[in-house]
Design an enzyme around this catalytic site. Structure first.
Site, mmCIF file in Angstrom:
data_model
loop_
_atom_site.group_PDB
_atom_site.id
_atom_site.type_symbol
_atom_site.label_atom_id
_atom_site.label_comp_id
_atom_site.label_asym_id
_atom_site.label_seq_id
_atom_site.Cartn_x
_atom_site.Cartn_y
_atom_site.Cartn_z
ATOM 1 N N CYS A 152 0.840 -1.203 0.000
ATOM 2 C CA CYS A 152 0.000 0.000 0.000
ATOM 3 C C CYS A 152 0.876 1.254 0.000
ATOM 4 O O CYS A 152 1.758 1.399 0.855
ATOM 5 C CB CYS A 152 -0.858 -0.028 1.265
ATOM 6 S SG CYS A 152 -1.915 1.396 1.484
ATOM 7 N N CYS A 277 -0.831 4.452 -6.420
ATOM 8 C CA CYS A 277 -1.867 3.860 -5.577
ATOM 9 C C CYS A 277 -2.062 2.438 -6.084
ATOM 10 O O CYS A 277 -2.066 2.204 -7.304
ATOM 11 C CB CYS A 277 -3.167 4.653 -5.689
ATOM 12 S SG CYS A 277 -4.562 3.852 -4.874
#
Ligand code: DGL
Length: 419
Positions: A152, A277
């Site tokens: 992440c 992302c």
């Protein structure tokens, strides 16, 4: 004038040195449970022997990080026998086993900064890693891991340095790889003469942390501008609360980004987009199309206001692929590649709300309510308002399952045999 102490503190802050209460609390909590028999703890003795045949842990705020797992599984940049550079048709991590955690009940991580809850997010990130290190999950035991990949971007931005400090305090010889540094390295290694502006697309939280501009400035002096989206990751996951389509969100976000960039009259067009992302590689084509759309866009007076802002050839850097390479280099360097192919399959876990936890706030659909989720404070390291349970294809929301099935075939196959 700054005192020497103030200078030292400023330097430590700039280095992201996390020698602070929050990390200490998590470190001490785990130390107090060396058998790994409490929430947020691991068995210290698991990390004293030969780690080579342990699985590799990967975590994300949700299922977006499966794009990183897919990139790791597909990675083939080396000869598996000699380690020499150059693909040999055999995936570099062929013999390895993976354990994946998606902290879906607590996501989006990208919104904690705007809610003023960065410290709570840091605690969540530390707990994700401890889950991978440990053996506990709701329905039984899982193996410990020899490496932790922070798939992440937001978690890397807010948690990498904390995790480094915690691993050091615990004396763990476990590899730690974060997706942001790998992305910056990828930008550098793929530049091939590109010297234009770099657009970093990420969550609002990742942008607020400035992690990408900081990491990129260490490898190049190319200008960087960030494009933070509050809704795109959720829309890609099929979140019903986001009404606009993925395509429309991207088009509007890129349009706003270029409008703002035009106002500051940059001297070089953007020629590279960093997909900062986890979810964005899934919509890489739509992102490309949006930049092309605005480049060709004609205003009512017939002019093309964004033509000079977007280079005719626009590269994309997917940090996921570079994370795979960073992982390979770290495991090789530490002599931690598996000694024999794993006969066991990968394991997947997902967090779910725990309705039995005192005071937990739930929305009508059973998820954590927004007020509860973003109202929490750190300090209860062993909290169990969410629980990690095995992830199966049936537990994924329909839209997500479709994306994984269509775009992440290696992961989908592995997920189907996981129970
Ligand atoms: N996984 C997050 C990231 O890469 C996106 C989703 C979220 O905000 O939790 O930044």
């Amino acid at each position: 004038m700054r005192t020497p102490l103030a200078c030292l503190l400023a330097c430590l802050a700039a280095l992201g040195a996390p020698a602070d209460e929050l990390v200490d609390r998590v470190v001490n909590h785990a130390r107090a449970h060396p058998e790994g028999d409490a929430p947020a703890s691991f068995r210290a003795s698991d990390y004293r022997g030969d780690l080579r045949d342990l699985p590799i842990g990967v975590f994300d705020s949700g299922v977006g990080g499966l794009t990183v797992l897919e990139a790791i599984k597909a990675h083939d940049r080396h000869d598996n026998r000699t380690g020499a550079e150059g693909p040999d048709g055999i995936p570099d991590f062929q013999g390895e086993r993976f354990i994946y955690l998606g902290d879906q009940a607590n996501m989006p991580y990208g919104n904690y900064a705007a809610a003023g809850r960065t410290d709570f997010l840091r605690e969540l990130i530390l707990r994700d890693a401890v889950f991978l290190l440990g053996r506990r999950h709701l329905h039984g035991e899982k193996p410990p891991v020899k490496a932790v990949v922070i798939a992440c971007n937001t978690a890397t931005a807010y948690g990498l340095e904390d995790l480094r400090a915690a691993f050091k305090a615990w004396g763990l010889p476990v590899i730690l790889v974060g997706v942001v540094e790998a992305g910056a390295k990828g930008l550098q290694e793929t530049a091939k003469g590109a010297q234009g502006g770099v657009a970093v697309m990420a969550t609002v939280g990742t942008c607020a942390s400035e992690a990408y501009p900081r990491a990129i400035s260490k490898v190049t002096d190319r200008p960087v501008r960030q494009l933070g989206s509050a809704t795109l990751a959720a829309a890609i996951e099929g979140d019903p609360s986001v009404k606009a389509s993925v395509r429309d969100i991207i088009r509007a976000d890129v349009g706003d980004f270029l409008k703002a960039a035009a106002a500051s009259a940059p001297d070089r067009p953007f020629d590279t987009v960093v997909l900062g992302c986890t979810h964005y590689p899934l919509v890489a084509e739509e992102i490309h199309a949006a930049f092309a759309h605005w480049r060709d866009h004609r205003a009512s007076d017939g002019s093309r206001p964004y033509e000079r802002l977007v280079a005719p050839t626009l590269r994309q850097v997917d940090p996921a692929a570079w994370t795979a390479e960073a992982l390979w280099r770290s495991l090789q360097g530490a002599n931690l590649m598996a000694t024999k192919p794993s006969s066991a399959g990968d394991l997947f876990y997902l967090s779910v709300p725990n309705p039995a936890w005192p005071g937990v706030g739930l929305a009508a659909d059973g998820s954590l309510s927004y007020e509860y989720k973003y109202g929490r404070q750190p300090s209860q390291v062993g909290r169990e308002d969410t629980l990690n349970v095995p992830m199966t294809p049936e537990k994924l929301p329909g839209a997500t399952a479709k994306l994984v099935r269509e775009k992440l075939p290696l992961t989908w196959r592995s997920l189907q045999s996981a129970r």
